[in-house]
Design a protein around this motif. Structure first.
Motif, PDB file in Angstrom:
ATOM      1  N   GLY A 221       0.847  -1.171   0.116  1.00 27.16           N
ATOM      2  CA  GLY A 221      -0.053   0.151   0.009  1.00 27.16           C
ATOM      3  C   GLY A 221       0.967   1.190  -0.028  1.00 27.16           C
ATOM      4  O   GLY A 221       0.602   2.067   0.653  1.00 27.16           O
ATOM      5  N   ASN A 222       1.900   1.356  -0.787  1.00 28.97           N
ATOM      6  CA  ASN A 222       2.948   2.348  -0.687  1.00 28.97           C
ATOM      7  C   ASN A 222       2.878   3.314  -2.096  1.00 28.97           C
ATOM      8  O   ASN A 222       3.793   3.874  -2.147  1.00 28.97           O
ATOM      9  N   MET A 223       1.885   3.103  -2.887  1.00 31.32           N
ATOM     10  CA  MET A 223       1.756   3.736  -4.188  1.00 31.32           C
ATOM     11  C   MET A 223       1.098   4.942  -4.026  1.00 31.32           C
ATOM     12  O   MET A 223       0.156   5.133  -3.003  1.00 31.32           O
ATOM     13  N   PRO A 224       1.758   6.184  -4.801  1.00 36.71           N
ATOM     14  CA  PRO A 224       1.184   7.640  -4.701  1.00 36.71           C
ATOM     15  C   PRO A 224      -0.339   7.590  -4.952  1.00 36.71           C
ATOM     16  O   PRO A 224      -0.784   6.712  -6.029  1.00 36.71           O
ATOM     17  N   ALA A 225      -0.982   8.247  -4.614  1.00 38.75           N
ATOM     18  CA  ALA A 225      -2.650   8.444  -5.054  1.00 38.75           C
ATOM     19  C   ALA A 225      -2.825   8.661  -6.175  1.00 38.75           C
ATOM     20  O   ALA A 225      -3.493   7.807  -6.746  1.00 38.75           O
ATOM     21  N   ASN A 226      -2.286   9.424  -6.859  1.00 42.44           N
ATOM     22  CA  ASN A 226      -2.546   9.844  -8.164  1.00 42.44           C
ATOM     23  C   ASN A 226      -1.448   9.361  -9.301  1.00 42.44           C
ATOM     24  O   ASN A 226      -1.234   9.961 -10.292  1.00 42.44           O
ATOM     25  N   ALA A 227      -0.601   8.014  -9.124  1.00 42.01           N
ATOM     26  CA  ALA A 227       0.319   7.645  -9.785  1.00 42.01           C
ATOM     27  C   ALA A 227      -0.208   7.176 -11.228  1.00 42.01           C
ATOM     28  O   ALA A 227      -1.139   6.620 -11.081  1.00 42.01           O
ATOM     29  N   VAL A 228       0.475   7.659 -12.105  1.00 43.55           N
ATOM     30  CA  VAL A 228       0.305   7.069 -13.274  1.00 43.55           C
ATOM     31  C   VAL A 228       1.064   6.025 -13.857  1.00 43.55           C
ATOM     32  O   VAL A 228       2.290   5.989 -13.854  1.00 43.55           O
ATOM     33  N   ARG A 229       0.429   5.040 -14.200  1.00 45.59           N
ATOM     34  CA  ARG A 229       1.248   3.436 -14.567  1.00 45.59           C
ATOM     35  C   ARG A 229       1.575   3.522 -15.944  1.00 45.59           C
ATOM     36  O   ARG A 229       0.523   3.979 -16.768  1.00 45.59           O
ATOM     37  N   PRO A 230       2.632   3.025 -16.449  1.00 45.37           N
ATOM     38  CA  PRO A 230       2.894   2.752 -17.687  1.00 45.37           C
ATOM     39  C   PRO A 230       1.823   1.804 -18.160  1.00 45.37           C
ATOM     40  O   PRO A 230       1.409   0.892 -17.524  1.00 45.37           O
ATOM     41  N   ASP A 231       1.644   1.583 -19.580  1.00 48.55           N
ATOM     42  CA  ASP A 231       0.684   0.765 -20.055  1.00 48.55           C
ATOM     43  C   ASP A 231       1.182  -0.625 -20.113  1.00 48.55           C
ATOM     44  O   ASP A 231       0.588  -1.603 -20.596  1.00 48.55           O
ATOM     45  N   ALA A 232       2.453  -0.642 -19.890  1.00 44.46           N
ATOM     46  CA  ALA A 232       3.251  -2.219 -20.277  1.00 44.46           C
ATOM     47  C   ALA A 232       2.735  -2.970 -19.274  1.00 44.46           C
ATOM     48  O   ALA A 232       2.285  -2.777 -17.915  1.00 44.46           O
ATOM     49  N   TRP A 233       2.278  -4.260 -19.655  1.00 42.50           N
ATOM     50  CA  TRP A 233       1.863  -5.169 -19.106  1.00 42.50           C
ATOM     51  C   TRP A 233       2.389  -5.725 -17.679  1.00 42.50           C
ATOM     52  O   TRP A 233       1.536  -5.829 -16.667  1.00 42.50           O
ATOM     53  N   PRO A 234       3.798  -5.675 -17.380  1.00 40.37           N
ATOM     54  CA  PRO A 234       4.175  -5.815 -16.101  1.00 40.37           C
ATOM     55  C   PRO A 234       3.971  -4.568 -15.056  1.00 40.37           C
ATOM     56  O   PRO A 234       3.731  -5.154 -13.836  1.00 40.37           O
ATOM     57  N   MET A 235       3.538  -3.708 -15.669  1.00 38.47           N
ATOM     58  CA  MET A 235       3.334  -2.566 -14.874  1.00 38.47           C
ATOM     59  C   MET A 235       1.653  -2.741 -14.416  1.00 38.47           C
ATOM     60  O   MET A 235       1.239  -2.235 -13.267  1.00 38.47           O
ATOM     61  N   GLN A 236       1.015  -3.159 -15.057  1.00 37.89           N
ATOM     62  CA  GLN A 236      -0.484  -3.295 -14.811  1.00 37.89           C
ATOM     63  C   GLN A 236      -0.948  -4.424 -14.164  1.00 37.89           C
ATOM     64  O   GLN A 236      -1.793  -4.548 -13.299  1.00 37.89           O
ATOM     65  N   HIS A 237      -0.048  -5.633 -14.233  1.00 37.14           N
ATOM     66  CA  HIS A 237      -0.158  -6.665 -13.603  1.00 37.14           C
ATOM     67  C   HIS A 237       1.234  -7.125 -12.636  1.00 37.14           C
ATOM     68  O   HIS A 237       1.678  -8.303 -13.109  1.00 37.14           O
ATOM     69  N   PRO A 238       1.527  -6.252 -11.784  1.00 38.34           N
ATOM     70  CA  PRO A 238       2.945  -6.619 -11.191  1.00 38.34           C
ATOM     71  C   PRO A 238       3.070  -8.056 -10.202  1.00 38.34           C
ATOM     72  O   PRO A 238       4.273  -8.596 -10.649  1.00 38.34           O
ATOM     73  N   VAL A 239       2.202  -8.333  -9.678  1.00 38.06           N
ATOM     74  CA  VAL A 239       2.431  -9.545  -8.987  1.00 38.06           C
ATOM     75  C   VAL A 239       2.467 -10.652  -9.931  1.00 38.06           C
ATOM     76  O   VAL A 239       3.433 -11.599  -9.724  1.00 38.06           O
ATOM     77  N   ALA A 240       1.570 -10.807 -11.022  1.00 37.35           N
ATOM     78  CA  ALA A 240       1.824 -11.623 -11.968  1.00 37.35           C
ATOM     79  C   ALA A 240       3.079 -11.816 -12.648  1.00 37.35           C
ATOM     80  O   ALA A 240       3.739 -12.731 -12.792  1.00 37.35           O
ATOM     81  N   ALA A 241       3.458 -10.541 -13.038  1.00 40.68           N
ATOM     82  CA  ALA A 241       4.931 -10.494 -13.716  1.00 40.68           C
ATOM     83  C   ALA A 241       5.808 -10.833 -12.940  1.00 40.68           C
ATOM     84  O   ALA A 241       6.725 -11.401 -13.322  1.00 40.68           O
TER      85      ALA A 241
END
Length: 267
Positions: A221-241
């Protein structure tokens, strides 16, 4: 007992030998813990003052990167110690005994899990002192630490390959850090990916270090509130990646390390 069972048993014996060595030379573990402490203090109190994030303090954002950087630097020690065991004749002594050849590598990488656990605990305590907190459930936090330690285990096999290829401890150490430092800094460990130049954003988004760091930030739970994630799959699904990267690293480097070890002890 099956052949695989014998190999695991003998690997556990070698792991105990490695852990006893740490008790006799605790400086080995202290040195492994020094790097994350220095990086935390340097980035958290010197460089971090110039970095502002919306919704979370920089030190809290930083700690998840420090966790991954800590186990990455610790993995370099795996290759260095394996190279040292070969050059000092310890592997020759083990080879003269009725022991599975894979037991040495299994014992080394397994004992490094304990080393990494200590490093992670030290880093977590330091993080709590400077303001880092887990803001999710116990199960999410537990999953985060499990992902981190299993990733550390996979990195140990990568560095084992480096150690067996170089076979000179000093060269292994310098080569290992030559690999570890770019991996750590070309990731989201210290700064958000969207602050990087375009080409480096793509590299960082697909860097396995970035996937694990992002997974920890989500799970803790340490992500900035308004953080913009890259569209790359690993960043959208980091645990699975992260889990996928772990499987890939183990699938590639366990057979490669085993083959290199057989060649090394056959010379």
């Amino acid at each position: 007992m099956s052949t695989l069972g014998v190999a695991f048993h003998e690997g556990a014996v070698v792991a105990k030998r490695n852990l006893r060595m740490i008790l006799r030379v605790p400086e080995l573990l202290v040195n492994a813990a020094v790097a994350p402490i220095m990086m935390t203090l340097l980035f958290g109190f010197v460089i971090g003052g110039a970095i502002e994030l919306d919704g979370v303090s920089y030190r809290e954002f930083l700690m998840d990167g420090i966790f991954v950087q800590a186990v990455l630097f610790s993995a370099v020690n795996t290759g260095t110690v394996i190279a040292s065991d070969i050059t000092t004749g310890i592997v020759d002594r083990l080879r003269s005994m009725p022991i599975s050849r894979s037991a040495v590598l299994m014992g080394r990488t397994s004992s490094d899990v304990v080393n990494n656990l200590v490093v992670v605990v030290v880093t977590a305590v330091l993080g709590l002192v400077i303001g880092w907190r887990v803001r999710t459930s116990f199960l999410d936090a537990l999953l985060g630490f499990v992902v981190l330690l299993v990733f550390a285990y996979a990195l140990s096999w990568l560095m084992a390959v480096v150690g067996l290829a170089m076979r000179v401890p000093e060269v292994v150490s310098s080569t290992g850090f030559t690999i570890a430092i770019p991996l750590g800094f070309l990731s989201n460990a210290y700064v958000p990916i969207d602050t990087m130049p375009g080409v480096l954003q793509a590299v960082a988004a697909w860097n396995p270090i970035s996937a694990v760091v992002q997974a920890l930030r989500d799970l803790f739970g340490n992500m900035p509130a308004n953080a913009v994630r890259p569209d790359a799959w690993p960043m959208q699904h980091p645990v699975a990646a992260s889990l996928l990267w772990i499987v890939v690293l183990l699938a590639v480097f366990i057979p490669l390390a085993t083959r290199q070890y057989w060649k090394a002890v056959s010379r």
